[in-house]
Write an enzyme that holds these catalytic residues in place. Structure first.
Site, PDB file in Angstrom:
ATOM      1  N   HIS A 121      29.390  40.327  47.929  1.00 56.81           N
ATOM      2  CA  HIS A 121      31.143  41.454  47.567  1.00 56.81           C
ATOM      3  C   HIS A 121      30.811  42.110  48.372  1.00 56.81           C
ATOM      4  O   HIS A 121      30.227  43.769  47.979  1.00 56.81           O
ATOM      5  CB  HIS A 121      30.646  41.793  45.608  1.00 56.81           C
ATOM      6  CG  HIS A 121      31.566  42.385  45.742  1.00 56.81           C
ATOM      7  ND1 HIS A 121      32.315  41.676  45.093  1.00 56.81           N
ATOM      8  CD2 HIS A 121      33.171  43.402  46.063  1.00 56.81           C
ATOM      9  CE1 HIS A 121      33.223  42.249  44.576  1.00 56.81           C
ATOM     10  NE2 HIS A 121      33.678  43.244  44.832  1.00 56.81           N
ATOM     11  N   GLU A 152      39.486  39.334  38.793  1.00 56.97           N
ATOM     12  CA  GLU A 152      40.097  40.646  39.229  1.00 56.97           C
ATOM     13  C   GLU A 152      41.177  41.005  38.790  1.00 56.97           C
ATOM     14  O   GLU A 152      41.949  40.205  39.608  1.00 56.97           O
ATOM     15  CB  GLU A 152      39.289  41.575  40.026  1.00 56.97           C
ATOM     16  CG  GLU A 152      37.417  41.489  40.540  1.00 56.97           C
ATOM     17  CD  GLU A 152      37.374  41.777  41.450  1.00 56.97           C
ATOM     18  OE1 GLU A 152      37.977  43.225  42.254  1.00 56.97           O
ATOM     19  OE2 GLU A 152      36.260  42.250  41.732  1.00 56.97           O
ATOM     20  N   ARG A 165      30.990  37.692  35.352  1.00 50.55           N
ATOM     21  CA  ARG A 165      31.260  37.888  36.705  1.00 50.55           C
ATOM     22  C   ARG A 165      30.284  38.843  37.558  1.00 50.55           C
ATOM     23  O   ARG A 165      30.732  40.356  37.376  1.00 50.55           O
ATOM     24  CB  ARG A 165      32.013  37.238  37.366  1.00 50.55           C
ATOM     25  CG  ARG A 165      32.241  37.468  39.245  1.00 50.55           C
ATOM     26  CD  ARG A 165      34.468  37.211  39.497  1.00 50.55           C
ATOM     27  NE  ARG A 165      34.472  37.426  40.830  1.00 50.55           N
ATOM     28  CZ  ARG A 165      34.621  38.305  41.292  1.00 50.55           C
ATOM     29  NH1 ARG A 165      34.403  39.177  41.123  1.00 50.55           N
ATOM     30  NH2 ARG A 165      34.377  38.292  42.738  1.00 50.55           N
ATOM     31  N   ASN A 175      41.991  37.700  43.205  1.00 50.19           N
ATOM     32  CA  ASN A 175      42.362  38.955  42.454  1.00 50.19           C
ATOM     33  C   ASN A 175      43.019  39.625  42.111  1.00 50.19           C
ATOM     34  O   ASN A 175      44.104  39.396  42.944  1.00 50.19           O
ATOM     35  CB  ASN A 175      40.866  39.962  43.204  1.00 50.19           C
ATOM     36  CG  ASN A 175      39.317  39.113  42.892  1.00 50.19           C
ATOM     37  OD1 ASN A 175      39.237  38.427  42.512  1.00 50.19           O
ATOM     38  ND2 ASN A 175      38.355  39.681  43.378  1.00 50.19           N
TER      39      ASN A 175
HETATM   40  C1  GBH Z   1      38.303  45.129  44.186  1.00 54.82           C
HETATM   41  O1  GBH Z   1      39.078  44.850  45.824  1.00 54.82           O
HETATM   42  C2  GBH Z   1      37.350  44.618  44.820  1.00 54.82           C
HETATM   43  O2  GBH Z   1      36.711  43.570  44.887  1.00 54.82           O
HETATM   44  C3  GBH Z   1      36.627  45.135  43.989  1.00 54.82           C
HETATM   45  O3  GBH Z   1      34.924  45.595  44.613  1.00 54.82           O
HETATM   46  C4  GBH Z   1      36.856  46.295  43.594  1.00 54.82           C
HETATM   47  O4  GBH Z   1      36.179  47.580  42.970  1.00 54.82           O
HETATM   48  C5  GBH Z   1      37.920  46.738  42.998  1.00 54.82           C
HETATM   49  O5  GBH Z   1      39.211  45.833  43.418  1.00 54.82           O
HETATM   50  C6  GBH Z   1      39.283  48.342  42.566  1.00 54.82           C
HETATM   51  O6  GBH Z   1      39.247  48.666  44.584  1.00 54.82           O
HETATM   52  O7  GBH Z   1      44.879  47.164  52.071  1.00 54.82           O
HETATM   53  O8  GBH Z   1      47.360  47.750  52.612  1.00 54.82           O
HETATM   54  O9  GBH Z   1      47.026  45.797  51.777  1.00 54.82           O
HETATM   55  C7  GBH Z   1      40.731  45.307  46.020  1.00 54.82           C
HETATM   56  C8  GBH Z   1      41.164  46.095  47.512  1.00 54.82           C
HETATM   57  C9  GBH Z   1      43.022  46.990  47.343  1.00 54.82           C
HETATM   58  C10 GBH Z   1      42.702  45.548  48.449  1.00 54.82           C
HETATM   59  C11 GBH Z   1      44.302  47.211  46.978  1.00 54.82           C
HETATM   60  C12 GBH Z   1      44.305  45.397  49.291  1.00 54.82           C
HETATM   61  C13 GBH Z   1      46.596  46.850  48.869  1.00 54.82           C
HETATM   62  C14 GBH Z   1      46.324  47.640  50.474  1.00 54.82           C
HETATM   63  N1  GBH Z   1      42.892  45.962  47.576  1.00 54.82           N
HETATM   64  N2  GBH Z   1      44.286  47.015  48.681  1.00 54.82           N
HETATM   65  S1  GBH Z   1      46.546  46.935  51.611  1.00 54.82           S
END
Ligand code: GBH
Length: 463
Positions: free
Chosen positions: A127, A367, A83, A301
């Site tokens: 993305h 993911e 992906r 994810n």
């Molecule tokens: C993914 O985002 C992405 O798709 C990827 O590009 C990235 O590298 C990977 O994960 C690792 O970060 O914001 O208060 O809800 C994940 C993003 C992270 C969003 C955790 C929600 C929870 C805290 N997520 N987050 S809050």
């Protein structure tokens, strides 16, 4: 030996898709080559104070120049699927008009190498790297951006539709809308609750318009999908006010996408909760029906759950007003290097919820993974035992959900390579392959060898 005697195998279904995942801005580099123009992430990362250590994706993991090597790595791992995402400003630099041939050629080459290696390409169209010119014209809060996205989807379907079997429109529209326009932690760094809700709506519309375009231009067997970062929300108690806090986050975190995309409607409680912010008059007749264009699977994810209760949270907030009613509690137990809790049950809860609510929709984990520091042992092996434990626990949760009837078709590990971790820059490593960013040398971590064994045996060694 005694160990094999007591070891059972948690086997996954035949045909289960075992993949790794990456995203264009996080690995490609070559930010100004072959006609690529700035995206909102170039602008954001070059703005002092936005990304840790002033890091940018200018070079990243230099994947743009290392496609052969990176595909060879995946071949060694034995993955069935890969992906990746397509950088919109490489293909259509201003977000409008004809495509740039060199940009298309890069993805054609990548897809050809994957097919040569027997790896199924899974392409994500967005993305998070919006062409800066479209942001200058208003970005996702403007509906025009949705139409531009559908046009770009058509360009890509025409260019690669014969060879890419699975197309994902958007990756995590929640992040694009609420981290990009709500709390400003991601590009373009705006902090406006109304802008974040408008962005969420136009992302839903963009998804639906693009899904319809893809469906019309792709061969019949091609799969069209959407990836969401659904929040596994748990109330901290069964008290009505804590349950209501969980309901609010579920509305603005999950159902704001699930309801339009799968049911062609907005959640009524969301509209009520957000009345102080907007009357939603930017939703035009037909938008919700357009958002609900049929798709073939849902990508999920998952990293960690959120525990919430009645209270308040900091602002600027990504929660469009819910922060005045909701407090986030630190979840107990171990944490990753991101300080995110390790909690595989949250993934099981999410998958079984979707089994119940969307019984006809095939699910794919697009993911899952964790950031941890790794270290080299005296013989140069890169050790990352916590990552192996994290992955094992989460795959076991997927297996448990499968056994309980969730229709999970595949698992994509985030990430193949250490990469540009958005606002954290290069300070956090999610790869199963270590990247020395000074030399661009790739070294398999223990987790990569472990994942290759899981794929080869088609399952996990259980206890
Ligand atoms: C993914 O985002 C992405 O798709 C990827 O590009 C990235 O590298 C990977 O994960 C690792 O970060 O914001 O208060 O809800 C994940 C993003 C992270 C969003 C955790 C929600 C929870 C805290 N997520 N987050 S809050």
């Amino acid at each position: 030996d005694a160990r094999t005697d007591t070891t059972t195998v948690l086997r996954f279904p035949a045909g289960f898709r075992w993949g790794t995942a990456t995203a264009a801005y996080q690995i490609e580099g070559a930010a100004t080559e072959d006609g690529r123009t700035p995206s909102i992430w170039d602008t954001f990362s070059r703005t002092p104070g936005k990304v840790r250590n002033g890091d940018t994706g200018d070079i990243a993991a230099d994947h743009y120049h290392r496609v052969d090597e990176d595909v060879a790595l995946m071949r060694r791992l034995g993955v069935t699927d890969y992906r990746f995402s397509i950088a919109w400003p490489r293909v259509q630099p201003t977000g409008r008009g004809p495509a740039v041939r060199k940009g298309l050629d890069f993805y054609r080459r990548l897809v050809d190498r994957l097919l040569d290696a027997g790896i199924r390409p899974v392409a994500t169209l967005y993305h998070w790297d919006l062409p800066q010119e479209l942001e200058d014209a208003g970005g996702w809060p403007q509906r025009e951006t949705a139409y531009r996205f559908a046009e770009y989807a058509g360009i890509m379907a025409d260019a690669l539709g014969d060879r890419v079997a699975t197309w994902t429109t958007l990756n995590e529209p929640w992040c694009a809308a609420f981290l990009g326009y709500g709390n400003g932690v991601h590009a373009p760094g705006r902090t406006s609750a109304v802008a974040s809700l408008r962005a969420a709506h136009h992302l839903n519309l963009a998804h639906g318009l693009a899904a319809r375009t893809l469906r019309g231009r792709l061969p019949g067997a091609a799969e069209v999908s959407l990836t969401l970062n659904l929040h596994a929300v748990r109330p901290c108690s069964q008290a009505p006010e804590d349950l209501d806090a969980a309901r609010r986050i579920d509305a603005v975190g999950n159902r704001i996408f699930l309801d339009p995309v799968f049911h062609g409607r907005l959640p009524e409680d969301l509209v009520r909760d957000t009345a102080p912010v907007t009357d939603w008059s930017f939703v035009a007749d037909g938008d919700l029906a357009a958002a609900a264009a049929p798709i073939d699977s849902l990508g999920i994810n998952y990293y960690s759950p959120s525990v919430v209760g009645a209270g308040t949270s900091e602002s600027p907030s990504p929660w469009a007003g819910a922060e005045r009613h909701v407090r986030f509690e630190p979840a107990p137990g171990p944490r990753t290097a991101m300080d995110w809790p390790v909690d595989a049950d949250g993934l099981y809860e999410l998958l079984t919820r979707l089994r119940d609510e969307l019984p006809d929709v095939p699910l794919v984990i697009t993911e899952n993974g964790a950031a941890y520091d790794d270290y080299a042992d005296p013989s140069g092996n890169v050790k990352d035992p916590e990552r192996v434990a994290y992955l094992h626990a989460h795959l076991a949760a997927v297996h448990r959900a499968l056994a309980d009837g969730a229709d999970v078709r595949g698992y994509f590990l985030w990430s193949l390579l250490d990469n540009f971790e958005w606002a954290y820059g290069y300070s956090k490593r999610f790869g199963i392959v270590h990247v020395d960013f000074a030399t661009q040398r790739r070294t398999l971590k223990d987790s990569a060898r472990w994942y290759a064994e899981v794929i080869a045996r088609g399952g996990l060694e259980g206890a």
